[in-house]
Design an enzyme around this catalytic site. Sequence first.
Site, mmCIF file in Angstrom:
data_model
loop_
_atom_site.group_PDB
_atom_site.id
_atom_site.type_symbol
_atom_site.label_atom_id
_atom_site.label_comp_id
_atom_site.label_asym_id
_atom_site.label_seq_id
_atom_site.Cartn_x
_atom_site.Cartn_y
_atom_site.Cartn_z
ATOM 1 N N ASP A 145 10.153 -1.685 -4.948
ATOM 2 C CA ASP A 145 9.137 -0.664 -5.842
ATOM 3 C C ASP A 145 8.908 -1.686 -7.224
ATOM 4 O OD1 ASP A 145 7.741 1.321 -5.056
ATOM 5 O OD2 ASP A 145 9.384 2.705 -5.313
ATOM 6 N N GLY A 207 7.695 11.852 -8.804
ATOM 7 C CA GLY A 207 8.050 10.802 -9.730
ATOM 8 C C GLY A 207 6.571 10.386 -10.139
ATOM 9 N N ASP A 278 7.119 22.192 -8.733
ATOM 10 C CA ASP A 278 6.075 22.077 -7.959
ATOM 11 C C ASP A 278 4.712 22.617 -8.323
ATOM 12 O OD1 ASP A 278 3.886 23.532 -5.854
ATOM 13 O OD2 ASP A 278 5.113 22.047 -4.778
ATOM 14 N N GLY A 325 -1.551 13.642 -7.999
ATOM 15 C CA GLY A 325 -2.790 12.860 -8.126
ATOM 16 C C GLY A 325 -3.923 13.151 -7.175
ATOM 17 N N GLU A 354 2.296 3.840 0.794
ATOM 18 C CA GLU A 354 3.400 3.130 0.835
ATOM 19 C C GLU A 354 3.995 2.541 2.149
ATOM 20 O OE1 GLU A 354 5.561 5.167 -2.928
ATOM 21 O OE2 GLU A 354 4.655 6.180 -1.455
#
Length: 367
Positions: A145, A207, A278, A325, A354
């Site tokens: 990362d 994150g 959340d 997002g 990813e």
Amino acid sequence: MIAAILTLNAGSSSLKFRVFAREGLALLARGAVSRIGADAELVAELTGASQVRSPVAGGDHAAAMQAVLDFIDAHDEGWRIEAVAHRIVHGGTRYTRSTPVTPQVLVDLAALIPLAPLHQPHGLAAIAAARRLVGEDVPNLACFDTAFHAGRDALFTHFALPEPLFEQGVRRYGFHGLSYQWLAQVLARDHPELHRGRVVAAHLGNGASLCAMHQGRSVDTTMGMTAVDGIPMGTRSGAVDPGAILLMQRSFGMTPEEIEDLIYNRSGLLGMSGRSNDVAALLTDGSAQSRFALDFFALRCAQAAAAMAVSLGGIDAMVFTGGIGENAAPVREAILRHMAPLGDFATLVIPANEECMMAMEAAALLA
């Protein structure tokens, strides 16, 4: 027989996996083992098929890895795993691109555990389990990362501390690089004019961080030496005045371990709302505390976006990705309202992938 690539993303209590065809990277299967260490359960599916749910015997990542392989063995359609790609959060200064796992790589990555205490040990545990259970003849690939952010100008990698500390590794590395690398790939393919321009990307999930990108390369990012820095997150605090940390230790009697637990596990949206990390739950809850937590998050994201725009000398596009997002439109809208003084720019939502990025790296290694 279909040549396949297995990707693994290990967390503290989960192991997510996907299986891709080596040729063309078609998704063959996906799933995750959750609640590792408690009542672990595998939830998985072949592409286009119904979900399979089963309990997982054993309480560690090795047991989770065995459950994943058992699922693959029971449901594959002639797959042959030719490589295993692992998401590894921290590569330090040495590993600036995906790399095959060797004994020396494992030693180096273990030395970085203090810089990513919530993530690095679990990534290493997944590598150990894969090497033992898949077989030593199948290559394992560490995908970092931090790698996407390597090569940035020194202005964006330093803290305002004496240079000897920088040389000892106290520097800004940046994270979520696999997500930003995927966004760069998608922009180059679908929006080449934006890819060439000044893009602020926001990976917003449990994150969260932002990245300033120009021509598909990282210029600046909000996370620093560890994955707790920058904007607030689900349970992580983001940036905190260092003096506040010292106060907690000296005046409140908190141990380093207690402070670490606070800033990693009990802060962010969870700590501010007192209810949940959340976003969907906070939007539904609607209490004053929940609204404040979301308002604070949106403001900090917008302020960070403005800082990224300064690093780029302007902004041509704002790209959202990650669970928040992609799915929390009210949060996106609040961030964009705060960004109105920056003028006109394009806004995109691009789903994170990813795992596909990792599979692409593994395919390149095999080639």
